[in-house]
Design an enzyme around this catalytic site. Structure first.
Site: not given
Ligand SMILES: Nc1nc2c(c(=O)[nH]1)N[C@H]1C(S)=C(S)[C@@H](COP(=O)(O)OP(=O)(O)OC[C@H]3O[C@@H](n4cnc5c(=O)[nH]c(N)nc54)[C@H](O)[C@@H]3O)O[C@H]1N2
Ligand SMILES: Nc1nc2c(c(=O)[nH]1)N[C@H]1C(S)=C(S)[C@@H](COP(=O)(O)OP(=O)(O)OC[C@H]3O[C@@H](n4cnc5c(=O)[nH]c(N)nc54)[C@H](O)[C@@H]3O)O[C@H]1N2
Ligand SMILES: [Mo]
Length: 788
Positions: A113, A115
């Site tokens: 899993y 990104w």
């Molecule tokens: N810059 C940036 N953008 C991203 C990502 C990133 O790593 N960096 N990751 C991307 C990915 S993979 C995903 S899935 C999305 C995730 O998107 P989300 O899951 O919506 O993003 P989060 O920033 O985890 O949470 C959004 C807000 O929810 C609020 N929150 C937390 N807990 C609670 C709660 O219990 N109740 C309420 N009402 N609010 C709460 C927090 O204050 C938080 O800032 O974001 C994407 N966008």
């Molecule tokens: N506590 C907590 N944990 C969370 C979350 C949260 O809200 N709270 N959010 C969750 C969510 S929504 C998500 S989506 C996950 C995200 O978790 P991940 O998707 O695992 O996080 P990334 O840091 O995007 O990891 C991508 C990796 O791929 C590598 N990469 C980039 N390009 C390439 C390529 O071309 N080839 C290969 N082989 N590797 C490459 C990068 O260097 C990086 O290490 O985290 C989750 N974890």
């Molecule tokens: Mo995500």
């Protein structure tokens, strides 16, 4: 290197398209001319590509070379030996052969899993799955960390097709901007999150829609523990809600609507089933507890009068109920989603422009951003004949307890016995919960293989680490969901050190295992790009669109995608004619009570939305009242752990650690000043972080975003750098979805009193020179085993 400035060429990332040129060892980065609102995260590219944290050569863990495959607690704490590509690929092919012949393909976990990078061809997980399918398949993972609870519960509520629409952001931003009067946002609308679109984004447009909505007079009620989850450009009000208080709030709002005669009974009768069961629960018919505002107030921290007033405003307005994805990334995460839909149903505006329900609008840039009526080019993954799978966030459970049974969406299945873990394009030592437990889990398999550009936590816990290129070191096709353009992503610089594309690596191993032709179909990378494009072109011309040839597209650099659809309203057809456009739920309607879910008999996910008391609470950490809710949300300064060593991300660090934000009163009570290094801890682990004091954070709450590279190098703490996943619990959302619940935990925060250890996460691991290894006793025995 030339004397003049090199010309900029276009490339793309999940946080937006850009142009780049080499400049010294680094890159000069400019926004893409087509993007009206580029993200500051582009600043992470300048110095990251040639950073010392790159994996430079194929690297094999010393203990694995010396003792061969097998469980090993030293994973993550061992030295590496750099080998030539040919030797490394021989070893890898031999080991894949051994595992397949001795244990079968189900013993390979190809969940992988993550990104990775933008780009349709070099999509790492697709490459890995295609490769493993050529070998006969693998144990896979299902669903995502993003919305693992939603994708399982939503089909029970609105059917599978309805669920897909909800996840894609059924109602367009353009419609919200024109019609919504009141946007009630549980979890706010966090601007920095909307910078991301999986696969890339040519144009960031959410900001423009928000401006349009604001100038028309839309108001936002942002219910969140953080004030800045409400974008400054939007007029509205912050309701500082206790983390996980949302279901209590929603039930109370429903209770007011019903009790004050504001619920739309006609909508409930025509479009839903199970309302009576749900209303009986609201009244407290069975448990004696009415879910009224007085009941909700202490659970959510908002005053009962405020909840009553909000319910009345919602009923009097064109109201859009928004639940962010973050709410369901938590224990019982199914409930806020189901409750939010129930609230929207009571308001009776589902299917009307600007009303109804939405999910993830402050979560991702493509949600509500329009759609394309055709598929995008993508690498065919082949067919996986292996049946075994896990819900993605159960990875540690699987590795630690092979054969044990787990519940999932009405099924009971055994965890497969995994011998080889293969990861390309994700970082579980970023994304998974309870990293100490994950370390134990990663000690179990015979072999862990990782393709990585960087020495991430995951690469350090592998046996075979293969250096791969990043997006700027190769050509690709760039486009994200609902995007405006297909981009020619062009190589900016040659690969760093010995890095190779994932494709090239898999092609080499496939050849050694006798499936080279199957994997490559005889194509080079440029041939694949042209092939994927032409296949896609065929699909489009078949539907009457005019699309240029690959050569013309590549020369032009960008192709505006035809027939992009905006202006959609979730479930508009269903509202217009519920018999003709039945939902694919058992009843054909929105299920406020699901007999199917009720019959599963899960105490942690009953048959209707319900308040379930979280297992962890700040009070439970001790009688001193110093426990705090921790929010582990998405980082502003990067995507997850990617390019954490980049300039923009590094600029956000405090004393070299990840910033932890807390209210000044909470800090004072603990003797913490701004800029201090603090220790954040609970029973699972501890990490260091840099204190930032802010009144934008609700008292009793701390925010430590994800993504600081895991740094277990100090004996004093589990992570010296500030990765919140050393604190989060490795527990599924419920037996229904088993989704990731990493958003919340409870912690204590205190000044760091011992000498502060350095951050070593970005250093190279320790290497032993190959000659020394070769001199060791019986070294190459492994290489010969199962030779091919
Ligand atoms: N810059 C940036 N953008 C991203 C990502 C990133 O790593 N960096 N990751 C991307 C990915 S993979 C995903 S899935 C999305 C995730 O998107 P989300 O899951 O919506 O993003 P989060 O920033 O985890 O949470 C959004 C807000 O929810 C609020 N929150 C937390 N807990 C609670 C709660 O219990 N109740 C309420 N009402 N609010 C709460 C927090 O204050 C938080 O800032 O974001 C994407 N966008
Ligand atoms: N506590 C907590 N944990 C969370 C979350 C949260 O809200 N709270 N959010 C969750 C969510 S929504 C998500 S989506 C996950 C995200 O978790 P991940 O998707 O695992 O996080 P990334 O840091 O995007 O990891 C991508 C990796 O791929 C590598 N990469 C980039 N390009 C390439 C390529 O071309 N080839 C290969 N082989 N590797 C490459 C990068 O260097 C990086 O290490 O985290 C989750 N974890
Ligand atoms: Mo995500």
């Amino acid at each position: 290197m030339g004397t003049g400035r090199e010309p900029l060429v276009a490339n793309s990332s999940h946080w937006g398209a850009f142009t780049a040129a080499r400049e010294g060892d680094g890159l000069r980065i400019e926004p893409h001319p087509l993007d009206p609102d580029p993200s500051p995260l582009l600043g992470n590219f300048t110095d990251a590509v040639s950073h010392p944290a790159r994996v430079r050569r194929p690297s094999i863990r010393r203990g694995w070379l010396e003792r061969g495959p097998g469980a090993d607690r030293r994973r993550g704490d061992d030295q590496f030996v750099e080998l030539d590509w040919d030797d490394a690929l021989d070893l890898l092919a031999g080991e894949l052969h051994r595992v397949r012949s001795d244990y079968g393909n189900a013993a390979i976990y190809g969940g992988s899993y993550g990104w990775a990078s933008a780009g349709r061809f070099h999509h790492a997980q697709s490459q890995l799955h295609r490769f493993l399918n050529c070998l006969g398949g693998f144990t896979r993972s299902v669903n995502t960390y993003s919305h693992g609870a939603s994708v399982v519960v939503l089909p029970h509520i609105v059917g599978a097709a309805g669920a897909r629409q909800v996840i894609a952001g059924g109602t367009s931003w353009s419609v919200i901007a024109r019609h919504t009067e009141l946007l009630v946002a549980f979890g706010g609308l966090r601007t920095s999150n909307t910078w991301m679109t999986p696969g890339g984004r040519t144009q960031h447009t959410v900001g423009a829609h928000l401006d349009e909505a604001a100038s028309r007079g839309m108001r936002v009620a942002s219910l969140s523990p953080l004030r800045d989850d409400l974008p400054a450009r939007l007029p509205g009000r912050w309701y500082p809600i206790t983390p996980r208080g949302d279901v209590a709030v929603i039930l109370a709002l429903c209770w007011v609507l019903v009790t004050d005669g504001l619920a739309d009974r006609a909508f409930l009768d025509r479009y839903t089933v199970g309302a009576e069961r749900f209303l009986a629960y609201l009244r407290g018919d069975l448990d004696g507890q009415p879910k009224d505002p007085d009941w909700a107030a202490p659970l959510c921290g908002l005053a009962a009068t405020e909840l009553r007033a909000l319910a009345h405003r919602m009923a009097a307005s064109r109201t859009f109920v928004h639940v962010s994805w973050s709410l369901q990334r938590s224990e019982y995460g199914e409930q806020p989603v189901w409750a939010g839909i129930a609230l929207a149903a009571l308001l009776g505006q589902i299917g009307l422009p600007g009303g109804g329900f939405g999910h993830g609008y402050g979560s991702m840039g493509d949600v509500g951003g329009g759609s394309l009526p055709y598929e995008l080019p993508s690498l065919p993954r082949g067919r996986n004949p292996v049946q075994s799978f896990i819900p993605v966030a159960r990875v540690s459970d699987m590795l630690l307890a092979p054969g044990a049974a787990f519940d999932y969406n009405g099924q009971r299945r055994p965890y497969p016995e995994i011998r080889l873990v293969y990861w390309a394009g994700g970082n579980p030592f970023h994304h998974h919960q309870d990293l100490r437990r994950l370390r134990h889990a990663f000690a179990r398999p015979d072999t862990v293989v990782v393709h990585e550009p960087y020495w991430t936590g995951t690469a350090r816990h592998a046996d075979i680490v293969l250096p791969v290129t990043t997006t700027v070191e190769r050509d690709d096709l760039g486009v994200g969901r609902g995007d405006s353009h297909l981009l020619a992503m062009k190589q900016v610089r040659p690969p760093v050190a010995e890095a190779r594309d994932d494709y090239q690596i898999f092609a080499g191993v496939a050849r050694r295992l006798g499936v080279g032709e199957e994997f490559t179909e005889g194509r080079t990378t440029p041939e694949w790009l042209a092939h994927l494009y032409h296949q896609w072109l065929g699909q489009l011309t078949g539907r009457g669109y005019r699309v240029p040839s690959f050569a013309e597209f590549w020369a032009a650099g960008a192709l505006e995608l035809p027939d992009r659809r905006g202006d959609q309203v979730l479930l508009a057809e269903f509202r217009a004619d519920p018999d003709r456009y039945r939902l694919d739920t058992p009843s054909g309607r929105i299920e406020l009570f699901s007999q199917t879910v009720a019959d599963f008999g899960y105490p942690d996910c009953p048959g209707h939305p319900a308040w379930l008391r979280p297992t962890e609470s700040p009070g439970a950490l001790g009688a001193d009242q110093l426990g705090l809710h921790l929010i582990a949300n998405q980082p502003v300064s990067r995507l997850h752990s990617q390019l954490d060593m980049g300039a923009y991300s590094q600029g956000s660090k405090v004393a070299g650690r990840e910033p932890v934000r807390m209210h000044p009163d909470d800090a004072r009570q603990r003797g913490i000043a701004a800029g201090d290094v603090v220790r954040v801890w609970n029973e699972r682990g501890s990490c260091l972080a840099g204190a930032v004091l802010s009144e934008d954070v609700l008292p009793g709450v701390v925010q430590l975003s994800t993504g600081a590279w895991f740094d277990p190098s100090s004996d004093l703490v589990t992570c010296a750098h500030g990765n919140p996943n050393v604190l989060t619990a490795d527990r599924g959302t419920s037996r229904l979805a088993q989704g990731c619940a990493g958003q919340h935990t409870v912690v204590k925060v205190e000044p760091m009193t011992q000498p502060v250890p350095p951050v070593r996460a970005f250093e190279q691991p320790a290497f032993v020179p190959a000659p020394e290894w070769r001199a060791a006793p019986s070294p190459a025995a492994v290489a010969g085993e199962g030779g091919v």
